[in-house]
Design a protein around this motif. Structure first.
Motif, PDB file in Angstrom:
ATOM      1  N   SER A  90      55.932  43.812  54.882  1.00  0.00           N
ATOM      2  CA  SER A  90      54.773  43.236  54.213  1.00  0.00           C
ATOM      3  C   SER A  90      55.210  42.006  53.422  1.00  0.00           C
ATOM      4  N   SER A  91      54.503  40.898  53.629  1.00  0.00           N
ATOM      5  CA  SER A  91      54.821  39.664  52.911  1.00  0.00           C
ATOM      6  C   SER A  91      53.639  39.285  52.028  1.00  0.00           C
ATOM      7  N   VAL A  92      53.933  38.635  50.924  1.00  0.00           N
ATOM      8  CA  VAL A  92      52.888  38.189  49.998  1.00  0.00           C
ATOM      9  C   VAL A  92      53.022  36.682  49.822  1.00  0.00           C
ATOM     10  N   GLU A  93      51.894  36.035  49.654  1.00  0.00           N
ATOM     11  CA  GLU A  93      51.865  34.592  49.406  1.00  0.00           C
ATOM     12  C   GLU A  93      51.336  34.388  47.992  1.00  0.00           C
ATOM     13  N   LEU A  94      52.248  34.066  47.080  1.00  0.00           N
ATOM     14  CA  LEU A  94      51.886  33.916  45.683  1.00  0.00           C
ATOM     15  C   LEU A  94      51.238  32.555  45.448  1.00  0.00           C
ATOM     16  N   GLU A  95      50.127  32.583  44.725  1.00  0.00           N
ATOM     17  CA  GLU A  95      49.398  31.368  44.391  1.00  0.00           C
ATOM     18  C   GLU A  95      48.551  31.642  43.153  1.00  0.00           C
ATOM     19  N   PRO A  96      48.125  30.591  42.452  1.00  0.00           N
ATOM     20  CA  PRO A  96      47.224  30.794  41.307  1.00  0.00           C
ATOM     21  C   PRO A  96      45.869  31.317  41.782  1.00  0.00           C
ATOM     22  N   LEU A  97      45.416  32.414  41.184  1.00  0.00           N
ATOM     23  CA  LEU A  97      44.147  33.035  41.571  1.00  0.00           C
ATOM     24  C   LEU A  97      43.335  33.352  40.324  1.00  0.00           C
ATOM     25  N   ALA A  98      42.000  33.238  40.464  1.00  0.00           N
ATOM     26  CA  ALA A  98      41.095  33.624  39.385  1.00  0.00           C
ATOM     27  C   ALA A  98      40.812  35.119  39.495  1.00  0.00           C
ATOM     28  N   VAL A  99      41.016  35.840  38.403  1.00  0.00           N
ATOM     29  CA  VAL A  99      40.797  37.280  38.408  1.00  0.00           C
ATOM     30  C   VAL A  99      39.334  37.589  38.696  1.00  0.00           C
ATOM     31  N   GLN A 100      38.414  36.754  38.184  1.00  0.00           N
ATOM     32  CA  GLN A 100      36.988  37.013  38.374  1.00  0.00           C
ATOM     33  C   GLN A 100      36.622  37.043  39.858  1.00  0.00           C
ATOM     34  N   GLN A 101      37.222  36.141  40.640  1.00  0.00           N
ATOM     35  CA  GLN A 101      36.895  36.089  42.064  1.00  0.00           C
ATOM     36  C   GLN A 101      37.400  37.341  42.781  1.00  0.00           C
ATOM     37  N   ALA A 102      38.658  37.720  42.520  1.00  0.00           N
ATOM     38  CA  ALA A 102      39.202  38.912  43.161  1.00  0.00           C
ATOM     39  C   ALA A 102      38.435  40.156  42.728  1.00  0.00           C
ATOM     40  N   LEU A 103      38.030  40.228  41.451  1.00  0.00           N
ATOM     41  CA  LEU A 103      37.282  41.377  40.970  1.00  0.00           C
ATOM     42  C   LEU A 103      35.914  41.448  41.641  1.00  0.00           C
ATOM     43  N   GLY A 104      35.285  40.292  41.876  1.00  0.00           N
ATOM     44  CA  GLY A 104      33.993  40.291  42.560  1.00  0.00           C
ATOM     45  C   GLY A 104      34.101  40.883  43.953  1.00  0.00           C
ATOM     46  N   GLU A 105      35.147  40.520  44.681  1.00  0.00           N
ATOM     47  CA  GLU A 105      35.330  41.080  46.025  1.00  0.00           C
ATOM     48  C   GLU A 105      35.556  42.592  45.945  1.00  0.00           C
ATOM     49  N   ALA A 106      36.338  43.036  44.983  1.00  0.00           N
ATOM     50  CA  ALA A 106      36.612  44.463  44.847  1.00  0.00           C
ATOM     51  C   ALA A 106      35.339  45.234  44.490  1.00  0.00           C
ATOM     52  N   LEU A 107      34.502  44.669  43.604  1.00  0.00           N
ATOM     53  CA  LEU A 107      33.249  45.341  43.229  1.00  0.00           C
ATOM     54  C   LEU A 107      32.328  45.493  44.435  1.00  0.00           C
ATOM     55  N   THR A 108      32.331  44.511  45.301  1.00  0.00           N
ATOM     56  CA  THR A 108      31.505  44.605  46.508  1.00  0.00           C
ATOM     57  C   THR A 108      31.957  45.767  47.382  1.00  0.00           C
ATOM     58  N   LEU A 109      33.278  45.953  47.478  1.00  0.00           N
ATOM     59  CA  LEU A 109      33.809  47.001  48.336  1.00  0.00           C
ATOM     60  C   LEU A 109      33.566  48.402  47.779  1.00  0.00           C
ATOM     61  N   VAL A 110      33.460  48.548  46.460  1.00  0.00           N
ATOM     62  CA  VAL A 110      33.292  49.884  45.872  1.00  0.00           C
ATOM     63  C   VAL A 110      31.845  50.167  45.478  1.00  0.00           C
ATOM     64  N   ARG A 111      30.930  49.241  45.763  1.00  0.00           N
ATOM     65  CA  ARG A 111      29.561  49.450  45.314  1.00  0.00           C
ATOM     66  C   ARG A 111      28.976  50.728  45.907  1.00  0.00           C
ATOM     67  N   GLY A 112      29.373  51.060  47.159  1.00  0.00           N
ATOM     68  CA  GLY A 112      28.818  52.253  47.792  1.00  0.00           C
ATOM     69  C   GLY A 112      29.148  53.517  47.006  1.00  0.00           C
ATOM     70  N   ILE A 113      30.412  53.701  46.618  1.00  0.00           N
ATOM     71  CA  ILE A 113      30.783  54.920  45.904  1.00  0.00           C
ATOM     72  C   ILE A 113      30.255  54.910  44.473  1.00  0.00           C
ATOM     73  N   VAL A 114      30.088  53.699  43.872  1.00  0.00           N
ATOM     74  CA  VAL A 114      29.493  53.614  42.528  1.00  0.00           C
ATOM     75  C   VAL A 114      28.046  54.081  42.580  1.00  0.00           C
ATOM     76  N   ASP A 115      27.331  53.617  43.601  1.00  0.00           N
ATOM     77  CA  ASP A 115      25.931  54.016  43.722  1.00  0.00           C
ATOM     78  C   ASP A 115      25.802  55.508  44.018  1.00  0.00           C
ATOM     79  N   GLU A 116      26.701  56.009  44.864  1.00  0.00           N
ATOM     80  CA  GLU A 116      26.610  57.416  45.235  1.00  0.00           C
ATOM     81  C   GLU A 116      26.812  58.314  44.004  1.00  0.00           C
ATOM     82  N   ARG A 117      27.787  57.975  43.158  1.00  0.00           N
ATOM     83  CA  ARG A 117      28.072  58.796  41.981  1.00  0.00           C
ATOM     84  C   ARG A 117      27.177  58.433  40.787  1.00  0.00           C
ATOM     85  N   ARG A 118      26.368  57.411  40.946  1.00  0.00           N
ATOM     86  CA  ARG A 118      25.458  56.956  39.885  1.00  0.00           C
ATOM     87  C   ARG A 118      26.213  56.637  38.591  1.00  0.00           C
TER      88      ARG A 118
END
Length: 561
Positions: free
Chosen positions: A387-415
């Motif tokens: 596994s290789s990683v490409e380090l670069e400057p990233l905004a936490v808000q952008q990465a968090l937005g993508e993560a929230l989209t991926l977990v919205r289903g389980i958040v809604d299910e558990r209310r």
């Protein structure tokens, strides 16, 4: 008190240099006295006395130089000084003789070299002689010499004194030699007893490999008779690179450690650890070797190495199985998830309420399985270093937005209620985008799974001069302090009432910490059982700190199903 005990020849010590200086000083003194006696026309006895003293001084010096034996040198000096005192007293002057002051030193020297008996004997004999000279002192004062009869008696007594001294020293020498011989024999017996009762193979050999002596353990361990060992030398059982070549240039008293292989007459071989020390004996270089059979340790090392290799093969087989299984599962899962999404959107027409709920369950289960498969694949790549990683400057808000989209289903299910509170000027971090999204997704998913329905999940962030920390907190069941590190182990779940319900794989948190460390950061947990958990992701900041005059603004968002 016993006299000095020493080997026949030894290295020079301060005592040697002291005796050498005394011998030189006496030789110089006697030379001066001899020359003075010649100039004033002294009698023959006095000249003979000083001549004998000069000869014994030189003899003592030569004895010390060639033998380095303090005892032998002391004997020569005692005899020479005694002869000088006796002869010079007889020659004239009696107690006023020039040599008489040294009479007190003779018993001390005799004690040093011959022991207490020799010292007492010398003192008694010289005291008797001094008493005799004192008795004739009146005659000596009037005539300057003894009458013929008295001179004859004094001469006879002087000879007797000299013979007594010689006999005492001979007796002391014989006693010392016997004592030294007895001590040597006792030492040899102790050494042989030690050698015979040790568990090691012990043998003495010379530089050519000729064996001079062996212990009983060598005969038993090698399976070769003592005579055969002596005749055959070390070559009769040594195997491998030349053993004798390794000993060339070895310094005296140095210990050399070697790993060797010995062979018995039946052809069986066994490994040994050998300790070899060199010493000088019998006019040549000799070596004392002590060999210990390490077959048990050697077999254990082989077994350990084989077990390690077997474990590595099993681990590689497990990794290949997981990889193949994950690849085989991902294709049908993508198909199932794709068709479930088409049905859930109503692309081919609306669904009944019950149908829509069932399709939603299929979609949720498929996405959960896909996440598990992706985690397993990431685990394998990290484990094998692919596994290789490409380090670069990233905004936490952008990465968090993508993560929230991926977990919205389980958040809604558990209310759950999901709160995000991030500073508006939160610095960027140095990270890999996919890795950062995966870490945040796993932390949020973990918080949702281990929190009862209608719980609260909070995402916050802080920064300092070097790092940015993102905290994911929940109001779940919490983790006991003793389990804080266990939750980061692969394929391990803390045993609690939600662990079975969550159907987790025990991969998400372990994978997240390993990814965080690949990015130069880390993940820590703060939790108490029954009081929720907070996982803190710390990464290096990309933007340098800036001086601001007022407090930073925060952007808050609340997601409530």
């Amino acid at each position: 008190m016993r006299g000095v005990t020493e080997p026949a020849k030894q290295a020079a010590t301060p005592q040697h240099y002291l005796i050498m200086a005394v011998s030189l000083a006496l030789a110089a003194l006697h030379t001066v006295l001899f020359v003075a006696e010649v100039r004033r026309g002294g009698n023959a006895v006095a000249l003979f006395a000083f001549g004998v003293a000069m000869i014994t001084d030189v003899a003592a010096l030569l004895t010390l130089l060639f033998t380095r034996s303090l005892r032998a040198t002391g004997y020569v000096l005692v005899l020479g000084l005694s002869a000088e005192v006796v002869l010079s007293g007889i020659a004239g002057g009696g107690l006023r003789s020039a040599s008489m002051p040294i009479i007190a030193a003779i018993p001390l020297l005799a004690t040093f070299v011959g022991g207490r008996v020799a010292g007492v004997t010398c003192a008694a004999a010289l005291a008797g002689y001094a008493t005799l000279l004192y008795a004739f002192d009146d005659i000596l004062m009037r005539t300057g010499t003894l009458p013929a009869s008295e001179s004859l008696g004094a001469t006879a007594f002087g000879l007797i004194v000299t013979l007594v001294l010689v006999g005492a020293l001979a007796y002391a020498l014989q006693g010392e030699s016997a004592s030294a011989q007895e001590e040597l024999e006792r030492s040899e017996r102790r050494f042989r007893l030690l050698g015979q009762h040790t568990a090691d193979v012990v043998f003495v050999h010379d530089a050519e490999g000729v064996i001079l002596d062996v212990n009983d353990r060598a005969v038993e361990g090698l399976g070769i008779g003592r005579a055969a060992l002596v005749l055959g030398g070390v070559q009769s059982f040594e195997r491998g690179p030349n053993y004798l070549a390794a000993l060339r240039g070895m310094e005296d008293r140095r210990v050399l450690a070697l790993e060797r292989t010995y062979r018995r007459p039946d052809g069986s071989e066994f490994p040994v650890d050998v300790r070899v020390s060199r010493f000088d004996g019998e006019g040549r270089k000799l070596f004392l070797a002590s060999a210990r059979d390490v077959s048990g340790r050697h077999d254990a090392e082989i077994a350990l190495r084989m077990a390690k290799e077997e474990a590595e093969r099993a681990n590689k087989a497990k990794s290949r199985f997981l990889a193949n299984l994950s690849h085989e599962m991902r294709t049908p899962l993508n198909t199932i998830i794709g068709f479930a999404r088409v049905l859930h959107r109503g692309t081919f027409g609306p669904l009944a309420a019950q149908q829509e709920r069932f399709v939603g369950n299929i979609l949720e289960a498929g996405e959960h399985m896909l996440t598990l498969v992706n985690n397993l694949l990431d685990y394998r790549r990290l484990e094998e270093g692919h596994s290789s990683v490409e380090l670069e400057p990233l905004a936490v808000q952008q990465a968090l937005g993508e993560a929230l989209t991926l977990v919205r289903g389980i958040v809604d299910e558990r209310r759950h209620s999901l709160h995000t509170t991030l500073p508006e000027d939160l610095p960027r971090v140095i990270a890999d985008r996919q890795a950062l999204v995966r870490i945040l997704t796993n932390l949020l998913t973990n918080a949702c799974k281990y929190t009862d329905d209608h719980g609260t999940i909070t995402v916050s962030a802080t920064s300092d001069d070097d790092t940015v920390t993102v905290a994911v907190s929940d109001t779940g069941i919490g983790i006991a302090p003793s389990d804080h590190e266990r939750v980061f182990n692969y394929f391990e779940q803390v045993n609690n009432r939600l662990a079975k319900r969550s159907a987790g794989s025990g991969v998400g948190l372990a994978l997240s910490r390993q990814l965080a460390r690949r990015l130069g950061g880390d993940i820590r947990v703060e939790s108490q059982l029954g009081h929720g958990s907070t996982f803190r992701l710390t990464l290096g900041r990309a933007d340098p700190p800036m001086m601001v005059s007022g407090p930073s603004r925060r952007v808050s968002q609340v997601v409530t199903p």
